[in-house]
Design a protein around this motif. Structure first.
Motif, short mmCIF file in Angstrom:
data_model
loop_
_atom_site.label_atom_id
_atom_site.label_comp_id
_atom_site.label_asym_id
_atom_site.label_seq_id
_atom_site.Cartn_x
_atom_site.Cartn_y
_atom_site.Cartn_z
N LEU A 9 -46.69 58.44 -48.63
CA LEU A 9 -46.89 58.11 -47.17
C LEU A 9 -48.10 58.87 -46.44
O LEU A 9 -48.93 59.90 -47.15
CB LEU A 9 -45.75 59.25 -46.58
N ILE A 10 -48.71 58.25 -45.60
CA ILE A 10 -50.11 58.56 -44.92
C ILE A 10 -49.83 60.03 -44.28
O ILE A 10 -48.76 60.47 -43.65
CB ILE A 10 -50.37 57.72 -43.80
N SER A 41 -42.51 57.10 -41.28
CA SER A 41 -41.81 57.13 -42.36
C SER A 41 -42.15 55.80 -43.15
O SER A 41 -41.30 55.91 -44.49
CB SER A 41 -40.31 57.52 -41.97
N GLN A 42 -42.42 54.89 -42.73
CA GLN A 42 -42.95 53.61 -43.38
C GLN A 42 -44.25 53.26 -43.52
O GLN A 42 -44.64 52.18 -43.95
CB GLN A 42 -42.18 52.44 -42.69
N ASN A 43 -45.17 54.15 -43.02
CA ASN A 43 -46.51 53.72 -42.80
C ASN A 43 -46.77 52.38 -42.12
O ASN A 43 -47.57 51.63 -42.45
CB ASN A 43 -47.26 53.70 -44.13
N PRO A 73 -42.95 45.49 -37.50
CA PRO A 73 -44.12 46.23 -38.05
C PRO A 73 -44.97 45.55 -38.91
O PRO A 73 -44.92 44.78 -39.68
CB PRO A 73 -43.19 47.07 -38.49
N ILE A 74 -46.11 46.08 -38.81
CA ILE A 74 -47.31 45.96 -39.49
C ILE A 74 -47.85 47.20 -40.39
O ILE A 74 -47.60 48.17 -39.74
CB ILE A 74 -48.56 45.46 -38.79
N HIS A 75 -48.23 46.89 -41.51
CA HIS A 75 -48.57 47.97 -42.39
C HIS A 75 -49.88 48.85 -41.57
O HIS A 75 -50.64 48.01 -41.40
CB HIS A 75 -48.97 47.67 -43.84
#
Length: 159
Positions: A9-10, A41-43, A73-75
């Motif tokens: 995680l970032i 929670s998912q970056n 969502p996009i990373h």
């Protein structure tokens, strides 16, 4: 999410909600938009009007069913913040001004090195702060009560 993904995680996020970003990977590569939501929670981030996918939703009680177009969502590594001066994607660094305030600055090849302001939308809270004290809040007289004596190293005697 597995424990391996949780390790990656970032910790220090450079992009925030309301930033103008350019998508640098994927089917919408080269397009710009505003970050609508950050999923830490998912970056991942959701960019307004980009990475559109079809979603089939079953009819239920109180809502219609059908095929809807939603933003996926996009990373976070696939978007870069736009430099406010040049309008090109850039990396983000941090600097401290003379008065001690921490600001974000653009950095990298071809960037202007200018300050990237925090978006105004961050000043608006999604959930308002409570204005009245609730029944579970501790009264101030109990908070300020001295319960430890540093000289003796013991708790204060009950009165």
């Amino acid at each position: 999410m597995g424990w391996k993904a949780a390790e990656k995680l970032i910790r220090h996020w450079k992009v925030v909600r309301g930033d103008n970003v350019m998508i640098i990977r994927g089917k919408d590569k080269g397009e710009t938009g505003t970050i609508k939501r950050v999923i830490r929670s998912q970056n991942r981030v959701i960019v307004e009007g980009k990475n559109l996918v079809k979603k089939h939703i079953k009819q239920g009680q109180g809502h219609e069913g059908g095929i809807f177009t939603v933003e996926a969502p996009i990373h976070a590594s696939n978007v870069q913040v736009l430099d406010p001066v040049t309008g090109k994607p850039c990396k983000i660094g941090h600097k401290y001004l003379e008065d001690g305030t921490k600001v974000r600055v653009s950095r990298g090849i071809g960037s202007s090195g200018s300050i990237i302001p925090r978006p105004e939308i961050l000043m608006i809270r999604t959930t308002p702060r409570p204005t009245v004290l609730g029944p579970k809040d501790t009264p101030m007289d109990l908070v300020l009560e001295k319960t430890y004596d540093a000289k003796t190293g013991r708790g204060m005697p009950e009165l």
